[in-house]
Design a protein around this motif. Structure first.
Motif, short mmCIF file in Angstrom:
data_model
loop_
_atom_site.label_atom_id
_atom_site.label_comp_id
_atom_site.label_asym_id
_atom_site.label_seq_id
_atom_site.Cartn_x
_atom_site.Cartn_y
_atom_site.Cartn_z
N LEU A 25 -6.45 10.66 -7.74
CA LEU A 25 -6.55 9.21 -7.97
C LEU A 25 -5.24 8.50 -7.70
N MET A 26 -4.11 9.10 -8.11
CA MET A 26 -2.79 8.49 -7.90
C MET A 26 -2.46 8.43 -6.41
N VAL A 27 -2.78 9.48 -5.67
CA VAL A 27 -2.52 9.49 -4.23
C VAL A 27 -3.38 8.43 -3.54
N THR A 28 -4.64 8.33 -3.95
CA THR A 28 -5.53 7.33 -3.37
C THR A 28 -5.03 5.91 -3.63
N LEU A 29 -4.60 5.64 -4.85
CA LEU A 29 -4.06 4.31 -5.19
C LEU A 29 -2.77 4.02 -4.42
N ALA A 30 -1.93 5.02 -4.22
CA ALA A 30 -0.69 4.82 -3.47
C ALA A 30 -1.00 4.47 -2.01
N VAL A 31 -1.94 5.19 -1.41
CA VAL A 31 -2.32 4.91 -0.02
C VAL A 31 -2.94 3.52 0.08
N ALA A 32 -3.81 3.15 -0.87
CA ALA A 32 -4.44 1.83 -0.86
C ALA A 32 -3.41 0.71 -1.01
N SER A 33 -2.42 0.91 -1.87
CA SER A 33 -1.39 -0.14 -2.05
C SER A 33 -0.53 -0.29 -0.80
N ILE A 34 -0.25 0.80 -0.11
CA ILE A 34 0.52 0.72 1.14
C ILE A 34 -0.29 -0.03 2.20
N LEU A 35 -1.57 0.26 2.30
CA LEU A 35 -2.43 -0.45 3.26
C LEU A 35 -2.51 -1.94 2.94
N MET A 36 -2.63 -2.28 1.67
CA MET A 36 -2.70 -3.69 1.27
C MET A 36 -1.39 -4.41 1.56
N THR A 37 -0.27 -3.72 1.39
CA THR A 37 1.03 -4.32 1.67
C THR A 37 1.14 -4.72 3.14
N VAL A 38 0.54 -3.93 4.01
CA VAL A 38 0.56 -4.22 5.44
C VAL A 38 -0.52 -5.25 5.80
N ALA A 39 -1.69 -5.16 5.21
CA ALA A 39 -2.84 -5.98 5.62
C ALA A 39 -2.77 -7.43 5.15
N VAL A 40 -2.29 -7.69 3.95
CA VAL A 40 -2.31 -9.06 3.41
C VAL A 40 -1.47 -10.03 4.23
N PRO A 41 -0.22 -9.71 4.58
CA PRO A 41 0.53 -10.66 5.42
C PRO A 41 -0.11 -10.88 6.79
N SER A 42 -0.69 -9.84 7.36
CA SER A 42 -1.35 -9.99 8.66
C SER A 42 -2.56 -10.91 8.54
N ALA A 43 -3.30 -10.79 7.45
CA ALA A 43 -4.46 -11.65 7.24
C ALA A 43 -4.04 -13.10 7.04
N ARG A 44 -2.95 -13.32 6.33
CA ARG A 44 -2.45 -14.69 6.13
C ARG A 44 -2.01 -15.30 7.46
N LEU A 45 -1.32 -14.53 8.29
CA LEU A 45 -0.90 -15.02 9.59
C LEU A 45 -2.12 -15.32 10.46
N TRP A 46 -3.12 -14.45 10.43
CA TRP A 46 -4.34 -14.68 11.19
C TRP A 46 -5.02 -15.97 10.75
N GLN A 47 -5.11 -16.21 9.44
CA GLN A 47 -5.73 -17.44 8.94
C GLN A 47 -4.92 -18.67 9.35
N ALA A 48 -3.59 -18.58 9.27
CA ALA A 48 -2.74 -19.71 9.67
C ALA A 48 -2.91 -20.01 11.15
N ASN A 49 -2.96 -18.96 11.98
CA ASN A 49 -3.18 -19.16 13.42
C ASN A 49 -4.53 -19.82 13.69
N ALA A 50 -5.55 -19.42 12.94
CA ALA A 50 -6.88 -20.02 13.11
C ALA A 50 -6.87 -21.50 12.72
N ARG A 51 -6.18 -21.85 11.63
CA ARG A 51 -6.08 -23.26 11.21
C ARG A 51 -5.35 -24.09 12.25
N VAL A 52 -4.24 -23.58 12.77
CA VAL A 52 -3.45 -24.32 13.75
C VAL A 52 -4.23 -24.47 15.05
#
Length: 191
Positions: free
Chosen positions: A12-39
């Motif tokens: 469970l700890m390894v799974t949570l660590a991998v998920a948090s690393i993926l979220m750290t990478v994915a959230v800023p990319s999603a925000r940039l994608w949304q900003a690009n779509a708005r612009v």
């Protein structure tokens, strides 16, 4: 031998660590994608409305005035509340088109360059009905540059919408923050 079903604490700890690393990478990319779509949506809407106002002015053979709604010319925020085009019919302004719904994080700056090569901010521009040319309210021919940016994301680079004095339009996406310099701006979106 025990036949337990489930996950160990370590799994469970390894799974949570991998998920948090993926979220750290994915959230800023999603925000940039949304900003690009708005612009992109705002820049395309403004460009389409400029073309539509010019075409309508030519067809109706009446001058159209494109005005920023709630503009703050001192800070060069053009059309924070949107924009509208009006024509005079028997001395009374008649609404031709209205562009509202600009997202709060979008910044639109409008810079006008007149025939004397002087740059200034302009809250309105007149599209001449007989020729389709762009001019100030005093009759001076101008070219406009609208810089559309999203101020909520640091890496979003934005668009320039250039319309020359003859009414020809160019929508240009900035490839990087320095790209705005190529069309006469002193800086990119978030510099």
């Amino acid at each position: 031998m025990n036949n337990y079903k489930g996950f160990t604490l370590m799994e469970l700890m390894v799974t949570l660590a991998v998920a948090s690393i993926l979220m750290t990478v994915a959230v800023p990319s999603a925000r940039l994608w949304q900003a690009n779509a708005r612009v992109t949506a705002t820049a395309n809407t403004l460009a389409a409305d400029l073309k539509k106002a010019r075409a309508n002015a030519l067809v109706m053979r009446r001058n159209h005035t494109l005005t920023a709604i709630d503009s703050t010319v001192s800070s060069n925020q053009w059309g924070k509340g949107g924009w509208q085009a009006t024509e005079l019919v028997n001395g009374v302004p008649k609404m031709v088109l209205e562009g509202k719904g600009v997202p709060a994080s979008i910044s639109i700056s409008g810079t006008a360059v007149d025939s004397a090569a002087a740059s200034s901010t302009a809250a309105s521009v007149v599209i001449v009905g007989s020729t389709g040319m762009m001019q100030k309210t005093d009759g001076t021919a101008i070219s406009m540059t609208f810089k559309v940016c999203d101020t909520s994301v640091a890496k979003e680079v934005g668009y320039n919408i250039l319309i020359n004095q003859f009414g020809r339009l160019l929508v240009q996406k900035h490839l990087n923050a320095k790209d705005a310099n190529a069309v006469g701006d002193s800086k990119g979106c978030n510099t």
